[in-house]
Scaffold this motif. Structure first.
Motif, PDB file in Angstrom:
ATOM      1  N   HIS A 183       0.394  -1.030  -8.730  1.00 45.67           N
ATOM      2  CA  HIS A 183       1.303  -1.012  -7.475  1.00 45.67           C
ATOM      3  C   HIS A 183       1.839   0.421  -6.878  1.00 45.67           C
ATOM      4  O   HIS A 183       1.961   0.906  -7.859  1.00 45.67           O
ATOM      5  CB  HIS A 183       2.375  -2.099  -7.373  1.00 45.67           C
ATOM      6  CG  HIS A 183       2.132  -3.588  -7.747  1.00 45.67           C
ATOM      7  ND1 HIS A 183       2.828  -4.099  -8.827  1.00 45.67           N
ATOM      8  CD2 HIS A 183       1.351  -4.458  -7.048  1.00 45.67           C
ATOM      9  CE1 HIS A 183       2.499  -5.414  -8.857  1.00 45.67           C
ATOM     10  NE2 HIS A 183       1.653  -5.608  -7.684  1.00 45.67           N
ATOM     11  N   TYR A 197       4.484   1.614  -3.787  1.00 48.40           N
ATOM     12  CA  TYR A 197       5.514   1.418  -2.717  1.00 48.40           C
ATOM     13  C   TYR A 197       5.805   2.788  -1.999  1.00 48.40           C
ATOM     14  O   TYR A 197       6.254   3.562  -2.884  1.00 48.40           O
ATOM     15  CB  TYR A 197       6.750   0.644  -3.237  1.00 48.40           C
ATOM     16  CG  TYR A 197       7.359   0.245  -2.194  1.00 48.40           C
ATOM     17  CD1 TYR A 197       7.036  -0.735  -1.250  1.00 48.40           C
ATOM     18  CD2 TYR A 197       9.002   0.685  -1.951  1.00 48.40           C
ATOM     19  CE1 TYR A 197       7.938  -1.320  -0.142  1.00 48.40           C
ATOM     20  CE2 TYR A 197       9.637   0.405  -1.028  1.00 48.40           C
ATOM     21  CZ  TYR A 197       9.304  -0.582  -0.252  1.00 48.40           C
ATOM     22  OH  TYR A 197      10.056  -0.984   0.846  1.00 48.40           O
ATOM     23  N   ASN A 235     -11.178  -0.511   1.027  1.00 43.98           N
ATOM     24  CA  ASN A 235     -10.993  -0.951  -0.409  1.00 43.98           C
ATOM     25  C   ASN A 235     -10.866  -0.123  -1.480  1.00 43.98           C
ATOM     26  O   ASN A 235     -10.288  -0.384  -2.415  1.00 43.98           O
ATOM     27  CB  ASN A 235     -12.437  -1.809  -0.772  1.00 43.98           C
ATOM     28  CG  ASN A 235     -12.205  -2.759  -1.839  1.00 43.98           C
ATOM     29  OD1 ASN A 235     -11.294  -3.343  -2.186  1.00 43.98           O
ATOM     30  ND2 ASN A 235     -13.214  -2.916  -2.686  1.00 43.98           N
ATOM     31  N   HIS A 281     -10.282  -2.086  -5.221  1.00 45.99           N
ATOM     32  CA  HIS A 281      -9.754  -3.328  -4.837  1.00 45.99           C
ATOM     33  C   HIS A 281      -8.205  -3.213  -4.276  1.00 45.99           C
ATOM     34  O   HIS A 281      -7.586  -3.960  -4.678  1.00 45.99           O
ATOM     35  CB  HIS A 281      -9.648  -4.048  -6.211  1.00 45.99           C
ATOM     36  CG  HIS A 281     -10.622  -4.182  -7.123  1.00 45.99           C
ATOM     37  ND1 HIS A 281     -11.856  -4.825  -6.505  1.00 45.99           N
ATOM     38  CD2 HIS A 281     -11.348  -3.447  -8.282  1.00 45.99           C
ATOM     39  CE1 HIS A 281     -12.971  -4.669  -7.598  1.00 45.99           C
ATOM     40  NE2 HIS A 281     -12.532  -4.042  -8.341  1.00 45.99           N
ATOM     41  N   VAL A 319      -5.421  -3.798  -1.618  1.00 46.58           N
ATOM     42  CA  VAL A 319      -4.786  -4.903  -0.744  1.00 46.58           C
ATOM     43  C   VAL A 319      -3.350  -4.468  -0.259  1.00 46.58           C
ATOM     44  O   VAL A 319      -2.608  -4.030  -1.362  1.00 46.58           O
ATOM     45  CB  VAL A 319      -4.937  -6.361  -1.532  1.00 46.58           C
ATOM     46  CG1 VAL A 319      -4.141  -7.204  -0.589  1.00 46.58           C
ATOM     47  CG2 VAL A 319      -6.473  -6.478  -1.939  1.00 46.58           C
ATOM     48  N   ILE A 320      -3.469  -4.489   0.962  1.00 42.84           N
ATOM     49  CA  ILE A 320      -2.193  -4.153   1.640  1.00 42.84           C
ATOM     50  C   ILE A 320      -1.193  -5.643   1.736  1.00 42.84           C
ATOM     51  O   ILE A 320      -1.450  -6.288   2.149  1.00 42.84           O
ATOM     52  CB  ILE A 320      -1.975  -3.442   2.991  1.00 42.84           C
ATOM     53  CG1 ILE A 320      -2.816  -2.240   2.947  1.00 42.84           C
ATOM     54  CG2 ILE A 320      -0.672  -3.382   3.392  1.00 42.84           C
ATOM     55  CD1 ILE A 320      -2.844  -1.742   4.159  1.00 42.84           C
ATOM     56  N   LYS A 321      -0.023  -5.670   0.619  1.00 40.10           N
ATOM     57  CA  LYS A 321       0.862  -6.760   0.513  1.00 40.10           C
ATOM     58  C   LYS A 321       1.612  -6.782   1.453  1.00 40.10           C
ATOM     59  O   LYS A 321       2.206  -7.864   1.912  1.00 40.10           O
ATOM     60  CB  LYS A 321       1.517  -6.789  -1.023  1.00 40.10           C
ATOM     61  CG  LYS A 321       0.386  -7.098  -1.927  1.00 40.10           C
ATOM     62  CD  LYS A 321      -0.369  -8.607  -1.659  1.00 40.10           C
ATOM     63  CE  LYS A 321      -1.031  -9.132  -3.052  1.00 40.10           C
ATOM     64  NZ  LYS A 321      -1.393 -10.500  -2.721  1.00 40.10           N
ATOM     65  N   THR A 322       2.292  -5.628   1.786  1.00 38.83           N
ATOM     66  CA  THR A 322       3.450  -5.502   2.754  1.00 38.83           C
ATOM     67  C   THR A 322       3.356  -4.211   3.513  1.00 38.83           C
ATOM     68  O   THR A 322       3.107  -3.261   3.177  1.00 38.83           O
ATOM     69  CB  THR A 322       4.977  -5.788   2.056  1.00 38.83           C
ATOM     70  OG1 THR A 322       4.957  -6.637   1.069  1.00 38.83           O
ATOM     71  CG2 THR A 322       5.997  -5.544   3.005  1.00 38.83           C
ATOM     72  N   LEU A 338       3.528  -1.523   0.833  1.00 40.42           N
ATOM     73  CA  LEU A 338       3.091  -1.956  -0.880  1.00 40.42           C
ATOM     74  C   LEU A 338       1.567  -2.188  -0.670  1.00 40.42           C
ATOM     75  O   LEU A 338       1.099  -3.040  -0.157  1.00 40.42           O
ATOM     76  CB  LEU A 338       4.028  -3.115  -1.083  1.00 40.42           C
ATOM     77  CG  LEU A 338       3.653  -3.716  -2.283  1.00 40.42           C
ATOM     78  CD1 LEU A 338       3.961  -2.868  -3.592  1.00 40.42           C
ATOM     79  CD2 LEU A 338       4.405  -4.864  -2.703  1.00 40.42           C
ATOM     80  N   LEU A 339       1.132  -1.478  -1.471  1.00 36.63           N
ATOM     81  CA  LEU A 339      -0.384  -1.476  -1.701  1.00 36.63           C
ATOM     82  C   LEU A 339      -0.401  -1.908  -3.378  1.00 36.63           C
ATOM     83  O   LEU A 339      -0.002  -1.480  -4.237  1.00 36.63           O
ATOM     84  CB  LEU A 339      -0.886  -0.026  -1.851  1.00 36.63           C
ATOM     85  CG  LEU A 339      -2.437   0.276  -1.850  1.00 36.63           C
ATOM     86  CD1 LEU A 339      -3.213  -0.650  -0.719  1.00 36.63           C
ATOM     87  CD2 LEU A 339      -2.876   1.416  -2.103  1.00 36.63           C
ATOM     88  N   GLU A 340      -1.466  -2.787  -3.510  1.00 38.18           N
ATOM     89  CA  GLU A 340      -1.795  -3.246  -4.682  1.00 38.18           C
ATOM     90  C   GLU A 340      -3.462  -3.026  -4.937  1.00 38.18           C
ATOM     91  O   GLU A 340      -4.386  -2.899  -4.052  1.00 38.18           O
ATOM     92  CB  GLU A 340      -1.888  -4.830  -4.867  1.00 38.18           C
ATOM     93  CG  GLU A 340      -0.238  -5.291  -5.141  1.00 38.18           C
ATOM     94  CD  GLU A 340      -0.153  -6.697  -5.512  1.00 38.18           C
ATOM     95  OE1 GLU A 340      -1.210  -7.568  -5.247  1.00 38.18           O
ATOM     96  OE2 GLU A 340       0.997  -7.178  -5.414  1.00 38.18           O
TER      97      GLU A 340
END
Length: 96
Positions: free
Chosen positions: A36, A38, A50, A68, A70-73, A80-82
């Motif tokens: 993660h 932030y 991606n 891999h 994914v923008i979570k927020t 927030l990137l995962e």
């Protein structure tokens, strides 16, 4: 004039013991392992895929590489990137 303003902000930050990111519009980056990241105080997303995220900062850009993603927020100044984060690079005005 910009130089005087920046010197004044630097002096106020030191004298008032305020966090530099607040007074100087610097990004605050919090990483949890390679999973993660932030980022606070960015100016917008320039590129997202991606394997890459590029954010605009007040002075320069932030480049995050990995896999891999994914923008979570996403909020106006927070993100927030995962995913698997391999590299975080600050690009100043000259490196763009």
């Amino acid at each position: 004039m910009k130089k005087v303003r920046q010197q004044m902000k630097d002096w106020m930050t030191k004298q008032m013991q305020l966090p530099a990111d607040v007074m100087m519009d610097l990004p605050r980056i919090t990483m949890i392992g390679q999973l993660h990241i932030y980022i606070e105080n960015h100016r917008g997303v320039l590129r997202f895929s991606n394997q890459e995220l590029r954010l605009l900062l007040k002075q320069g850009q932030l480049l995050i590489k990995g896999d891999h993603f994914v923008i979570k927020t996403i909020l106006p100044e927070e993100l927030l990137l995962e995913g698997r984060i391999d590299e975080v690079v600050y690009l100043d005005e000259k490196q763009k």
